[in-house]
Design a protein around this motif. Structure first.
Motif, mmCIF file in Angstrom:
data_model
loop_
_atom_site.group_PDB
_atom_site.id
_atom_site.type_symbol
_atom_site.label_atom_id
_atom_site.label_comp_id
_atom_site.label_asym_id
_atom_site.label_seq_id
_atom_site.Cartn_x
_atom_site.Cartn_y
_atom_site.Cartn_z
ATOM 1 N N ARG A 69 0.902 -1.348 0.127
ATOM 2 C CA ARG A 69 0.054 0.063 0.040
ATOM 3 C C ARG A 69 0.816 1.238 0.102
ATOM 4 N NH1 ARG A 69 0.468 -1.821 5.002
ATOM 5 N NH2 ARG A 69 0.148 -0.152 6.925
ATOM 6 N N ASP A 70 2.260 1.358 0.293
ATOM 7 C CA ASP A 70 2.953 2.346 0.322
ATOM 8 C C ASP A 70 3.546 2.700 -0.915
ATOM 9 O OD1 ASP A 70 4.314 -0.111 0.250
ATOM 10 O OD2 ASP A 70 6.485 0.908 0.804
ATOM 11 N N ARG A 71 3.036 1.742 -2.000
ATOM 12 C CA ARG A 71 3.658 2.058 -3.183
ATOM 13 C C ARG A 71 2.230 2.637 -4.199
ATOM 14 N NH1 ARG A 71 6.224 -3.796 -4.908
ATOM 15 N NH2 ARG A 71 7.025 -4.299 -2.449
ATOM 16 N N PHE A 72 1.167 2.814 -3.731
ATOM 17 C CA PHE A 72 0.102 3.224 -4.306
ATOM 18 C C PHE A 72 0.136 4.566 -4.650
ATOM 19 C CE2 PHE A 72 -4.233 5.277 -4.250
ATOM 20 C CZ PHE A 72 -4.627 4.551 -5.481
ATOM 21 N N THR A 73 -0.159 5.091 -5.490
ATOM 22 C CA THR A 73 0.009 6.524 -5.884
ATOM 23 C C THR A 73 -1.414 6.766 -6.897
ATOM 24 O OG1 THR A 73 1.097 6.303 -7.979
ATOM 25 C CG2 THR A 73 2.347 6.618 -5.864
ATOM 26 N N SER A 74 -2.095 7.840 -6.508
ATOM 27 C CA SER A 74 -3.047 8.337 -7.266
ATOM 28 C C SER A 74 -2.906 8.785 -8.575
ATOM 29 C CB SER A 74 -3.859 9.488 -6.550
ATOM 30 O OG SER A 74 -2.923 10.695 -6.481
ATOM 31 N N SER A 75 -1.584 9.063 -9.037
ATOM 32 C CA SER A 75 -1.118 9.530 -10.208
ATOM 33 C C SER A 75 -0.984 8.438 -11.192
ATOM 34 C CB SER A 75 0.169 10.261 -10.416
ATOM 35 O OG SER A 75 1.222 9.108 -9.608
ATOM 36 N N ARG A 76 -0.819 7.171 -10.674
ATOM 37 C CA ARG A 76 -0.816 5.876 -11.427
ATOM 38 C C ARG A 76 -2.240 5.277 -11.613
ATOM 39 N NH1 ARG A 76 2.020 -0.174 -10.232
ATOM 40 N NH2 ARG A 76 0.930 -1.281 -11.933
ATOM 41 N N SER A 77 -3.125 5.586 -10.858
ATOM 42 C CA SER A 77 -4.425 5.173 -10.613
ATOM 43 C C SER A 77 -5.457 6.172 -10.362
ATOM 44 C CB SER A 77 -4.663 3.882 -9.859
ATOM 45 O OG SER A 77 -5.744 3.218 -9.929
ATOM 46 N N PRO A 78 -5.571 7.028 -11.289
ATOM 47 C CA PRO A 78 -6.253 8.413 -10.945
ATOM 48 C C PRO A 78 -7.839 8.060 -10.620
ATOM 49 C CG PRO A 78 -5.734 8.604 -13.160
ATOM 50 C CD PRO A 78 -5.130 7.139 -12.363
ATOM 51 N N THR A 79 -8.459 7.041 -11.031
ATOM 52 C CA THR A 79 -9.980 6.925 -10.728
ATOM 53 C C THR A 79 -10.160 6.229 -9.399
ATOM 54 O OG1 THR A 79 -9.842 4.888 -11.996
ATOM 55 C CG2 THR A 79 -10.321 6.815 -13.247
ATOM 56 N N GLY A 80 -9.082 6.000 -8.667
ATOM 57 C CA GLY A 80 -9.279 5.142 -7.385
ATOM 58 C C GLY A 80 -8.423 3.873 -7.522
ATOM 59 N N ALA A 81 -8.631 3.165 -6.329
ATOM 60 C CA ALA A 81 -7.724 1.974 -6.189
ATOM 61 C C ALA A 81 -8.220 0.578 -7.062
ATOM 62 C CB ALA A 81 -7.616 1.704 -4.714
ATOM 63 N N LEU A 82 -9.438 0.718 -7.622
ATOM 64 C CA LEU A 82 -9.811 -0.617 -8.165
ATOM 65 C C LEU A 82 -8.787 -1.096 -9.143
ATOM 66 C CD1 LEU A 82 -11.908 -2.917 -8.482
ATOM 67 C CD2 LEU A 82 -13.339 -1.313 -10.137
ATOM 68 N N PRO A 83 -8.553 -0.120 -10.344
ATOM 69 C CA PRO A 83 -7.496 -0.850 -11.439
ATOM 70 C C PRO A 83 -6.148 -1.231 -10.585
ATOM 71 C CG PRO A 83 -8.390 1.343 -12.022
ATOM 72 C CD PRO A 83 -8.808 1.156 -10.478
ATOM 73 N N TRP A 84 -5.781 -0.550 -9.396
ATOM 74 C CA TRP A 84 -4.403 -1.159 -8.738
ATOM 75 C C TRP A 84 -4.825 -2.343 -8.394
ATOM 76 C CZ3 TRP A 84 -3.929 -0.824 -3.182
ATOM 77 C CH2 TRP A 84 -2.694 -1.203 -2.815
ATOM 78 N N LEU A 85 -5.968 -2.421 -7.631
ATOM 79 C CA LEU A 85 -6.344 -4.069 -7.103
ATOM 80 C C LEU A 85 -6.314 -5.003 -8.058
ATOM 81 C CD1 LEU A 85 -8.750 -2.748 -4.316
ATOM 82 C CD2 LEU A 85 -6.714 -3.719 -4.015
ATOM 83 N N LEU A 86 -7.093 -4.657 -9.170
ATOM 84 C CA LEU A 86 -7.125 -5.632 -10.343
ATOM 85 C C LEU A 86 -5.809 -6.157 -11.013
ATOM 86 C CD1 LEU A 86 -10.578 -4.542 -11.860
ATOM 87 C CD2 LEU A 86 -10.248 -6.426 -10.421
ATOM 88 N N GLY A 87 -4.984 -4.870 -10.879
ATOM 89 C CA GLY A 87 -3.630 -5.399 -11.346
ATOM 90 C C GLY A 87 -3.018 -6.275 -10.437
#
Length: 202
Positions: A69-87
């Motif tokens: 979770r420390d690697r999550f950035t809104s710039s990589r996933s601007p629409t929210g966490a869902l794309p990050w989670l699905l990745g």
């Protein structure tokens, strides 16, 4: 135990980025990210790996997400966490790939998807659908991993090109190319089947 110093309605209104940032100081806050997106992640995993494995895969997905979770950035996933989670879910699925490939092969043979309940009153109407489904499952089985991932994130998870780009960590242009290849394979296979049916009934 969740910190109740912040009213629940304010927590619910917070963005995914805010919740994940807070979870770095208050780990229990990450449960709100799970509550918000767990259903969609589970449905995606169930469609790809089967309902029997979806719970374990979702647990592994959110465990990995919590650790990263420390690697999550809104710039990589601007629409929210869902794309990050699905990745992350897609990467977890790669470790499950052998089983998934066998499942595609079984679906190609049987024409049924165990993740989708079948109403008993629609059995007769499913004959043509089963032929199409077997065909599509066969094509999915043969697609390159990246093409299959992009197609299913688009078709089953409902992500945009930009969100798929964020989920898979590839440029949007690569997403477009992968979807184009996958769609072309499906269209070609469906067209060939339709031609065969026309010949049969012509």
């Amino acid at each position: 135990m969740m910190d109740r110093s912040t009213p629940p309605e304010i927590e619910i209104e917070q963005s995914d980025t805010s919740l994940i940032d807070r979870s770095l100081r208050e780990p229990e806050i990450f449960a709100l990210v799970f509550d918000r997106h767990g259903g969609q992640v589970h449905r995606y995993l169930a469609r790809r790996a089967g309902p029997a494995d979806a719970d374990d895969l979702m647990s592994e997905t959110f465990l990995q997400a919590f650790k990263q979770r420390d690697r999550f950035t809104s710039s990589r996933s601007p629409t929210g966490a869902l794309p990050w989670l699905l990745g992350i879910a897609t990467n977890v699925l790669r470790m499950h790939q052998r089983s998934e490939t066998r499942r595609w092969a079984a679906m190609a043979r049987t024409g049924t998807d165990p993740a989708v309940p079948e109403p008993t009153d629609q059995v007769a109407a499913r004959v043509d659908a089963e032929v199409t489904y077997r065909l599509m499952a066969g094509v999915l089985e043969e697609l390159a991993d990246g093409d299959r991932d992009a197609l299913l994130l688009f078709a089953w998870a409902g992500l945009t090109y930009e969100e798929i780009s964020a989920a898979l960590g590839v440029p949007v242009g690569t997403v477009r190319s992968r979807l184009h290849r996958a769609r072309l394979r499906l269209r070609t296979a469906l067209s060939a089947t339709n031609d065969d049916r026309y010949d049969d009934h012509g």
